[in-house]
Design a protein around this motif. Structure first.
Motif, mmCIF file in Angstrom:
data_model
loop_
_atom_site.group_PDB
_atom_site.id
_atom_site.type_symbol
_atom_site.label_atom_id
_atom_site.label_comp_id
_atom_site.label_asym_id
_atom_site.label_seq_id
_atom_site.Cartn_x
_atom_site.Cartn_y
_atom_site.Cartn_z
ATOM 1 N N LEU A 131 0.807 -1.208 0.000
ATOM 2 C CA LEU A 131 0.000 0.000 0.000
ATOM 3 C C LEU A 131 0.845 1.264 0.000
ATOM 4 N N GLU A 132 2.151 1.123 0.191
ATOM 5 C CA GLU A 132 2.976 2.309 0.317
ATOM 6 C C GLU A 132 3.127 3.069 -1.001
ATOM 7 N N THR A 133 2.838 2.417 -2.129
ATOM 8 C CA THR A 133 3.005 3.073 -3.417
ATOM 9 C C THR A 133 1.736 3.751 -3.908
ATOM 10 N N VAL A 134 0.670 3.619 -3.164
ATOM 11 C CA VAL A 134 -0.607 4.168 -3.596
ATOM 12 C C VAL A 134 -0.846 5.523 -2.935
ATOM 13 N N HIS A 135 -1.443 6.455 -3.656
ATOM 14 C CA HIS A 135 -1.723 7.785 -3.121
ATOM 15 C C HIS A 135 -2.976 7.727 -2.256
ATOM 16 N N LEU A 136 -2.785 7.371 -0.995
ATOM 17 C CA LEU A 136 -3.915 7.165 -0.098
ATOM 18 C C LEU A 136 -4.539 8.470 0.377
ATOM 19 N N ASP A 137 -3.801 9.570 0.306
ATOM 20 C CA ASP A 137 -4.326 10.840 0.804
ATOM 21 C C ASP A 137 -5.639 11.216 0.125
ATOM 22 N N GLN A 138 -5.805 10.826 -1.118
ATOM 23 C CA GLN A 138 -7.010 11.171 -1.860
ATOM 24 C C GLN A 138 -8.251 10.509 -1.275
ATOM 25 N N LEU A 139 -8.062 9.475 -0.466
ATOM 26 C CA LEU A 139 -9.185 8.725 0.082
ATOM 27 C C LEU A 139 -9.602 9.193 1.472
ATOM 28 N N MET A 140 -8.868 10.113 2.082
ATOM 29 C CA MET A 140 -9.090 10.472 3.481
ATOM 30 C C MET A 140 -10.334 11.339 3.658
ATOM 31 N N ARG A 141 -11.045 11.099 4.750
ATOM 32 C CA ARG A 141 -12.206 11.922 5.093
ATOM 33 C C ARG A 141 -12.285 12.063 6.605
ATOM 34 N N HIS A 142 -13.053 13.062 7.061
ATOM 35 C CA HIS A 142 -13.246 13.311 8.491
ATOM 36 C C HIS A 142 -14.713 13.086 8.836
ATOM 37 N N PRO A 143 -15.000 12.631 10.062
ATOM 38 C CA PRO A 143 -16.393 12.348 10.422
ATOM 39 C C PRO A 143 -17.260 13.593 10.429
ATOM 40 N N LEU A 186 1.590 -0.351 8.558
ATOM 41 C CA LEU A 186 1.762 -1.792 8.404
ATOM 42 C C LEU A 186 3.159 -2.131 7.888
ATOM 43 N N VAL A 187 3.720 -3.170 8.466
ATOM 44 C CA VAL A 187 5.055 -3.608 8.047
ATOM 45 C C VAL A 187 5.021 -5.108 7.766
ATOM 46 N N THR A 188 5.952 -5.563 6.962
ATOM 47 C CA THR A 188 6.076 -6.987 6.655
ATOM 48 C C THR A 188 7.377 -7.527 7.234
ATOM 49 N N ASP A 189 7.471 -8.838 7.312
ATOM 50 C CA ASP A 189 8.720 -9.455 7.761
ATOM 51 C C ASP A 189 9.220 -10.401 6.671
ATOM 52 N N ASP A 190 10.326 -11.046 6.929
ATOM 53 C CA ASP A 190 10.927 -11.930 5.931
ATOM 54 C C ASP A 190 10.486 -13.386 6.102
ATOM 55 N N GLY A 233 7.169 -14.271 5.638
ATOM 56 C CA GLY A 233 5.950 -14.470 4.865
ATOM 57 C C GLY A 233 4.666 -14.249 5.631
ATOM 58 N N ASN A 234 4.763 -13.667 6.818
ATOM 59 C CA ASN A 234 3.561 -13.368 7.586
ATOM 60 C C ASN A 234 2.813 -12.197 6.969
ATOM 61 N N ALA A 235 1.532 -12.106 7.263
ATOM 62 C CA ALA A 235 0.728 -10.989 6.764
ATOM 63 C C ALA A 235 1.221 -9.691 7.390
ATOM 64 N N PRO A 236 1.092 -8.568 6.680
ATOM 65 C CA PRO A 236 1.487 -7.276 7.256
ATOM 66 C C PRO A 236 0.787 -7.024 8.588
ATOM 67 N N GLN A 237 1.489 -6.388 9.503
ATOM 68 C CA GLN A 237 0.928 -6.054 10.801
ATOM 69 C C GLN A 237 1.461 -4.701 11.249
ATOM 70 N N ALA A 238 0.916 -4.193 12.355
ATOM 71 C CA ALA A 238 1.310 -2.863 12.830
ATOM 72 C C ALA A 238 2.767 -2.851 13.264
ATOM 73 N N ALA A 239 3.429 -1.755 12.950
ATOM 74 C CA ALA A 239 4.800 -1.572 13.421
ATOM 75 C C ALA A 239 4.784 -1.390 14.938
ATOM 76 N N LYS A 240 5.916 -1.581 15.556
ATOM 77 C CA LYS A 240 6.020 -1.453 17.007
ATOM 78 C C LYS A 240 5.560 -0.066 17.448
ATOM 79 N N GLY A 241 4.685 -0.025 18.455
ATOM 80 C CA GLY A 241 4.161 1.242 18.957
ATOM 81 C C GLY A 241 2.929 1.732 18.223
ATOM 82 N N HIS A 242 2.459 0.964 17.235
ATOM 83 C CA HIS A 242 1.272 1.347 16.462
ATOM 84 C C HIS A 242 0.187 0.290 16.637
#
Length: 211
Positions: free
Chosen positions: A1-13, A151-155, A157-166
Motif C-alpha cells: 500500500l505504500e506506493t498508492v496515493h492514499l491521501d485522496q481517500l481520506m475523510r473526516h467524520p 503496516l510492516v512486513t517481515d521476511d 511471509g507473515n501478513a502485514p501487521q502494525a509496526a512497534k508502537g502502532h
C-alpha cells in the motif's frame, strides 16, 4: 500500500458522539456491512467496528474504544447494525468467543465469524490492497489511513501487521467489513429499467393453411 496515493481517500467524520464517529446517514437505496475486531477493553488494543457501504466501499461509521467493556461495546455494535440493517462479521480469535456469547444471549443472529490465521489474514489484506490499487475503494477515515501506512512486513511471509508502537485494529475491522460486504447484493437503481434488455417475443408458430 505504500506506493498508492492514499491521501485522496481520506475523510473526516461529520458527527462524533462518544465512541461513535459517523460519516454519512442511512440511505435506503444503499446496502451496508460491519467488520468487528473485538478487544478486552483494558486500555491496550482497541475494539473497533467499521461500517462500510456497498455502492462506494466507503467508511460510513466507526465505533472505537480501548476502555469500554466488551459487552457494552458489542451492544453498541448491535445497535449500529440495526440502524443500518448491516450484517456483522467479527474476528473469532481471542475475544471473539465472548462476542458470540453476547450475540446469542441477546438473541441477535445477523452475524458471522471470521477465523484469522496466516492465510486468511493475507486474503483480507490482499483484498484491501486490490481495491485501493484498482480505484474501487471509497473514502477512509484518517485514523484507519494512518494505520494502513504503519503496516510492516517481515521476511517470514507473515501478513502485514502494525509496526512497534502502532495499532492495526481499525485496519482489521475495515478489512472484515470489506470482506463481509462482498456477499451483499448490489441494490437496484431506478435507472436499471433503461438498461434491461427487452423481453424476447416468441414468434407465432407456422400453421399450414387448411384446404
Amino acid at each position: 500500500l505504500e506506493t498508492v496515493h492514499l491521501d485522496q481517500l481520506m475523510r473526516h467524520p461529520a458527527k462524533s458522539v462518544g465512541l461513535v464517529h459517523m460519516f454519512e446517514p442511512y440511505d435506503s437505496q444503499n446496502r451496508y456491512a460491519i467488520g468487528f475486531d473485538p478487544a478486552g477493553g483494558c486500555g491496550k488494543d482497541f475494539s473497533v467496528a467499521t461500517l462500510v457501504d456497498k455502492l462506494t466501499l466507503s467508511v460510513v461509521g466507526i465505533i472505537s474504544s480501548n476502555k469500554t467493556h466488551l459487552r457494552a461495546f458489542t451492544e453498541r455494535v448491535i445497535q449500529l447494525s440495526k440502524e443500518y440493517d448491516a450484517p456483522i462479521m467479527f474476528e473469532l480469535n481471542n475475544h471473539g468467543s465472548g462476542v458470540k456469547e453476547i450475540f446469542n444471549s441477546l438473541g441477535f443472529t445477523k452475524y458471522r465469524s471470521f477465523q484469522t490465521n496466516r492465510k486468511s489474514k493475507h486474503q483480507i489484506l490482499d483484498n484491501l490492497k486490490s481495491l485501493v490499487q484498482d480505484g474501487s475503494l471509497g473514502t477512509i477515515d484518517n485514523t484507519t489511513l494512518l494505520e494502513m501506512r504503519s503496516l510492516v512486513t517481515d521476511d517470514r511471509g507473515n501478513a502485514p501487521q502494525a509496526a512497534k508502537g502502532h495499532h492495526d485494529d481499525r485496519v482489521v475491522a475495515f478489512c472484515l467489513a470489506l470482506w463481509n460486504v462482498k456477499d451483499i447484493m448490489t441494490p437496484s437503481s431506478p435507472y436499471d429499467m433503461f438498461f434491461k434488455p427487452k423481453a424476447r417475443q416468441n414468434p407465432k408458430p407456422l400453421t399450414k393453411k387448411s384446404r
